[in-house]
Design a protein around this motif. Structure first.
Motif, PDB file in Angstrom:
ATOM      1  N   GLY A  34      66.794 -29.565  12.735  1.00 44.52           N
ATOM      2  CA  GLY A  34      66.030 -30.262  13.776  1.00 44.52           C
ATOM      3  C   GLY A  34      64.731 -30.858  13.268  1.00 44.52           C
ATOM      4  N   ASP A  35      63.699 -30.777  14.091  1.00 34.80           N
ATOM      5  CA  ASP A  35      62.394 -31.387  13.825  1.00 34.80           C
ATOM      6  C   ASP A  35      61.783 -30.792  12.559  1.00 34.80           C
ATOM      7  N   LYS A  36      61.453 -31.657  11.602  1.00 35.94           N
ATOM      8  CA  LYS A  36      60.932 -31.148  10.324  1.00 35.94           C
ATOM      9  C   LYS A  36      59.491 -30.671  10.399  1.00 35.94           C
ATOM     10  N   TYR A  37      58.833 -30.870  11.529  1.00 32.12           N
ATOM     11  CA  TYR A  37      57.450 -30.430  11.690  1.00 32.12           C
ATOM     12  C   TYR A  37      57.335 -29.235  12.638  1.00 32.12           C
ATOM     13  N   LYS A  38      58.474 -28.609  12.943  1.00 31.00           N
ATOM     14  CA  LYS A  38      58.463 -27.462  13.850  1.00 31.00           C
ATOM     15  C   LYS A  38      59.443 -26.408  13.357  1.00 31.00           C
ATOM     16  N   LEU A  39      59.196 -25.186  13.779  1.00 27.13           N
ATOM     17  CA  LEU A  39      60.094 -24.071  13.475  1.00 27.13           C
ATOM     18  C   LEU A  39      60.931 -23.767  14.710  1.00 27.13           C
ATOM     19  N   ASN A  40      62.250 -23.754  14.555  1.00 30.18           N
ATOM     20  CA  ASN A  40      63.063 -23.262  15.656  1.00 30.18           C
ATOM     21  C   ASN A  40      63.121 -21.740  15.512  1.00 30.18           C
ATOM     22  N   LYS A  41      63.839 -21.077  16.386  1.00 34.60           N
ATOM     23  CA  LYS A  41      63.864 -19.616  16.374  1.00 34.60           C
ATOM     24  C   LYS A  41      64.404 -19.070  15.051  1.00 34.60           C
ATOM     25  N   GLY A  42      65.452 -19.654  14.527  1.00 35.37           N
ATOM     26  CA  GLY A  42      66.024 -19.187  13.261  1.00 35.37           C
ATOM     27  C   GLY A  42      65.065 -19.369  12.097  1.00 35.37           C
ATOM     28  N   GLU A  43      64.395 -20.508  12.056  1.00 39.17           N
ATOM     29  CA  GLU A  43      63.428 -20.775  10.989  1.00 39.17           C
ATOM     30  C   GLU A  43      62.239 -19.821  11.086  1.00 39.17           C
ATOM     31  N   LEU A  44      61.782 -19.575  12.324  1.00 43.12           N
ATOM     32  CA  LEU A  44      60.681 -18.632  12.526  1.00 43.12           C
ATOM     33  C   LEU A  44      61.093 -17.236  12.072  1.00 43.12           C
ATOM     34  N   LYS A  45      62.306 -16.838  12.402  1.00 45.26           N
ATOM     35  CA  LYS A  45      62.801 -15.517  11.984  1.00 45.26           C
ATOM     36  C   LYS A  45      62.834 -15.415  10.464  1.00 45.26           C
ATOM     37  N   ASP A  46      63.344 -16.456   9.792  1.00 45.40           N
ATOM     38  CA  ASP A  46      63.374 -16.454   8.324  1.00 45.40           C
ATOM     39  C   ASP A  46      61.971 -16.345   7.747  1.00 45.40           C
ATOM     40  N   LEU A  47      61.036 -17.109   8.299  1.00 46.99           N
ATOM     41  CA  LEU A  47      59.651 -17.082   7.819  1.00 46.99           C
ATOM     42  C   LEU A  47      59.071 -15.677   7.989  1.00 46.99           C
ATOM     43  N   LEU A  48      59.236 -15.108   9.180  1.00 44.29           N
ATOM     44  CA  LEU A  48      58.677 -13.778   9.440  1.00 44.29           C
ATOM     45  C   LEU A  48      59.281 -12.730   8.508  1.00 44.29           C
ATOM     46  N   GLN A  49      60.600 -12.773   8.322  1.00 42.82           N
ATOM     47  CA  GLN A  49      61.261 -11.781   7.482  1.00 42.82           C
ATOM     48  C   GLN A  49      60.889 -11.929   6.010  1.00 42.82           C
ATOM     49  N   ASN A  50      60.723 -13.153   5.548  1.00 42.27           N
ATOM     50  CA  ASN A  50      60.434 -13.381   4.131  1.00 42.27           C
ATOM     51  C   ASN A  50      58.955 -13.344   3.784  1.00 42.27           C
ATOM     52  N   GLU A  51      58.120 -13.792   4.679  1.00 39.14           N
ATOM     53  CA  GLU A  51      56.691 -13.932   4.370  1.00 39.14           C
ATOM     54  C   GLU A  51      55.826 -12.820   4.954  1.00 39.14           C
ATOM     55  N   LEU A  52      56.325 -12.125   5.961  1.00 35.24           N
ATOM     56  CA  LEU A  52      55.538 -11.065   6.598  1.00 35.24           C
ATOM     57  C   LEU A  52      56.317  -9.755   6.652  1.00 35.24           C
ATOM     58  N   GLU A  53      57.155  -9.532   5.659  1.00 39.15           N
ATOM     59  CA  GLU A  53      58.025  -8.365   5.687  1.00 39.15           C
ATOM     60  C   GLU A  53      57.254  -7.052   5.737  1.00 39.15           C
ATOM     61  N   HIS A  54      56.106  -6.956   5.091  1.00 36.03           N
ATOM     62  CA  HIS A  54      55.335  -5.714   5.096  1.00 36.03           C
ATOM     63  C   HIS A  54      54.702  -5.462   6.457  1.00 36.03           C
ATOM     64  N   PHE A  55      54.291  -6.531   7.124  1.00 33.26           N
ATOM     65  CA  PHE A  55      53.718  -6.386   8.461  1.00 33.26           C
ATOM     66  C   PHE A  55      54.782  -5.987   9.471  1.00 33.26           C
TER      67      PHE A  55
END
Length: 111
Positions: A34-55
């Motif tokens: 989808g929109d390259k300037y926004k995160l959909n739910k799946g993209e947000l989940k990937d970001l959270l799991q990969n970038e904030l895994e310790h939190f």
């Protein structure tokens, strides 16, 4: 964001580097669907799991991503834009700072 040649005179400050990293991380995940300037739910989940895994390691709530998405998506378009994403990062940073301050206070009292 334009890249610049880094020489000792033009090296970014720590804060500039942090801002650059924040922008790059967001765009590494946004727009895969989808929109390259926004995160959909799946993209947000990937970001959270990969970038904030310790939190998120202590979080066992299966609806965590849904709740974060709901809280961040202020315009209710079912996507998280950069401005909405920065709110998450700022809130987590404030929480970390508060934890850090409390830890220092406890150490000082223990002495």
């Amino acid at each position: 964001m334009a890249t610049r040649q880094c020489t000792p005179a033009t090296m970014p400050s720590q804060l500039e580097g942090a801002m650059d990293t924040l922008i790059r991380v967001f765009h590494n995940y946004s727009g895969k669907e989808g929109d390259k300037y926004k995160l959909n739910k799946g993209e947000l989940k990937d970001l959270l799991q990969n970038e904030l895994e310790h939190f998120l390691a202590s979080q066992k709530d299966p609806s965590l991503v849904d709740n974060i998405m709901k809280d961040l998506d202020s315009n209710r378009d079912n996507e998280v834009d950069f401005n909405e994403f920065v709110i998450l990062v700022a809130a987590l940073t404030v929480a970390c700072n508060e934890f850090f301050q409390e830890t220092l206070k406890k150490k000082a009292k223990a002495k």
